[in-house]
Scaffold this active site. Structure first.
Site, PDB file in Angstrom:
ATOM      1  N   LYS A 228      76.097 143.208  14.519  1.00 18.17           N
ATOM      2  CA  LYS A 228      75.906 141.965  15.042  1.00 18.17           C
ATOM      3  C   LYS A 228      76.794 141.060  14.054  1.00 18.17           C
ATOM      4  O   LYS A 228      76.822 140.870  12.742  1.00 18.17           O
ATOM      5  CB  LYS A 228      74.638 141.448  14.759  1.00 18.17           C
ATOM      6  CG  LYS A 228      74.305 139.924  15.508  1.00 18.17           C
ATOM      7  CD  LYS A 228      72.652 139.633  15.303  1.00 18.17           C
ATOM      8  CE  LYS A 228      72.468 138.203  15.993  1.00 18.17           C
ATOM      9  NZ  LYS A 228      73.457 137.109  15.737  1.00 18.17           N
TER      10      LYS A 228
ATOM     11  N   ASP B 130      78.846 137.524  12.677  1.00 14.57           N
ATOM     12  CA  ASP B 130      78.342 136.042  12.402  1.00 14.57           C
ATOM     13  C   ASP B 130      79.509 135.059  12.755  1.00 14.57           C
ATOM     14  O   ASP B 130      80.148 134.504  11.982  1.00 14.57           O
ATOM     15  CB  ASP B 130      78.169 135.951  10.952  1.00 14.57           C
ATOM     16  CG  ASP B 130      77.375 134.602  10.620  1.00 14.57           C
ATOM     17  OD1 ASP B 130      77.008 133.879  11.436  1.00 14.57           O
ATOM     18  OD2 ASP B 130      77.021 134.360   9.472  1.00 14.57           O
TER      19      ASP B 130
ATOM     20  N   GLU C 198      75.038 140.630   8.793  1.00 17.59           N
ATOM     21  CA  GLU C 198      74.165 139.676   9.615  1.00 17.59           C
ATOM     22  C   GLU C 198      72.975 140.818  10.485  1.00 17.59           C
ATOM     23  O   GLU C 198      71.766 140.118  10.466  1.00 17.59           O
ATOM     24  CB  GLU C 198      74.733 138.851  10.626  1.00 17.59           C
ATOM     25  CG  GLU C 198      73.780 137.847  11.492  1.00 17.59           C
ATOM     26  CD  GLU C 198      74.244 136.818  12.316  1.00 17.59           C
ATOM     27  OE1 GLU C 198      73.647 136.143  12.593  1.00 17.59           O
ATOM     28  OE2 GLU C 198      75.570 137.244  12.869  1.00 17.59           O
TER      29      GLU C 198
END
Length: 321
Positions: free
Chosen positions: A30, A32, A176
């Site tokens: 994921k 950011d 993240e």
């Protein structure tokens, strides 16, 4: 070529798939950053659209050369714009200096020279035709076959299976989080789908409440957010504003505690720029969850977890960077 407008598919917060289904899912880091849909009509141009649909192309001039990366092949790609730190991780604070400049191309060009962005590509929705009805596994093959790797863009790998190991790696590397994508899922434009699951790595910290800001609307007369800090070298260093995580009853109880601790003096070593702030004696300790910290030490995406009556204010000093 005129390309169709496609809204980005969204992930649903959740947990790892059951172990028995692990090999039916792919796992991606994921990022950011800022979500972007990339339109490549095949004429050398590129259009970047934010999740809202706004054209943000002019804000990122270093990505203009991506327009010629596929020659005359038209495509629509999904990705995330990030600014990488020294360890190759997305730094949202640095990215913020690049956002919002779509209508200020001269400033955008100066910022691009100072703080270049990097585009992480993770899906393709159109390539020689519509691919939204095609399974994720096939779309991923198509994307990787494009070989899109350049000075300001890349195609990070996705891992099939081994979700627990992937999630652990993101935590160990202070990333993240993780996005889990079902291999047989189609692309659902604009839909927050259970076929994509996002897991955000959250940290916890003990903090001291030094003030609060008033709520609005249905929260009028109550604390809208508390202003928190941590001890460092004997001083109370401001760590940010926390405005979520309470039930109505908890917020009412907190309001009574804050009223009893009211003070005319700001307890932080530097007065935070919070309009209308009310100060309190730094007596109450709480625990918050957050994703990361900014370079200035402020909590990102903080959420209230609980009061810590078992801790004295001098105990909340530990995890400042």
């Amino acid at each position: 070529m005129t390309l169709p407008r496609i809204a980005p598919m969204l992930a649903t917060p959740g947990v790892l798939p059951p172990a028995g289904q692990d090999m039916r899912w792919a796992y991606e880091t994921k990022q950011d950053g800022q979500r972007v849909v990339v339109y490549l009509p095949g004429d050398g141009s590129v259009v970047l659209r934010a999740r809202s649909g706004e054209d943000i192309t002019a804000a990122y001039p270093e990505l203009l050369s991506l327009g010629g990366a596929l020659g005359s092949t038209a495509a629509i790609l999904d990705g995330e714009i990030v600014v990488l730190d020294e360890r190759g991780r997305g730094d949202f604070q640095r990215l913020q200096s690049r956002m919002g400049l779509a209508h200020a191309p001269a400033r955008a060009a100066r910022r691009a020279a100072e703080t270049p962005v990097h585009l992480m590509l993770f899906d393709v929705m159109h390539l020689r035709g519509d691919l939204t009805g095609t399974r994720y596994a096939r779309r991923r093959q198509e994307l990787e076959a494009l070989g899109l790797a350049g000075p300001f863009w890349s195609t990070p790998s996705a891992l099939v299976g081994h979700g627990e190991s992937a999630l652990r790696a993101t935590r160990e590397n202070a990333l993240e989080g993780l996005v889990c994508k079902r291999l047989d899922s189609v692309y659902e434009p604009g839909v927050r789908s259970r076929a994509w699951i996002k897991i955000r790595n959250m940290r916890t910290a003990d903090v001291i409440i030094g003030g609060w800001s008033p709520g609005r609307g249905r929260l009028a007369g109550l604390p809208g957010a508390v202003l928190v800090g941590q001890r460092e070298a004997g001083r109370l260093r401001y760590a940010g504003s926390v405005g979520t995580g309470w039930s109505t009853e908890e917020r009412l109880a907190l309001a009574r505690l804050l009223s009893a601790a009211e003070s005319d003096t700001c307890p932080f070593d530097t007065v935070p720029p919070v309009p209308g702030a009310h100060w309190v004696l730094p007596l109450l300790v709480g625990e918050v969850r957050y994703s990361t910290r900014t370079r200035a030490g402020l909590l990102r995406q903080p959420s209230w977890h609980r009061l810590r009556p078992d801790l004295a204010p001098e105990d909340s000093a530990a995890d400042l960077p």
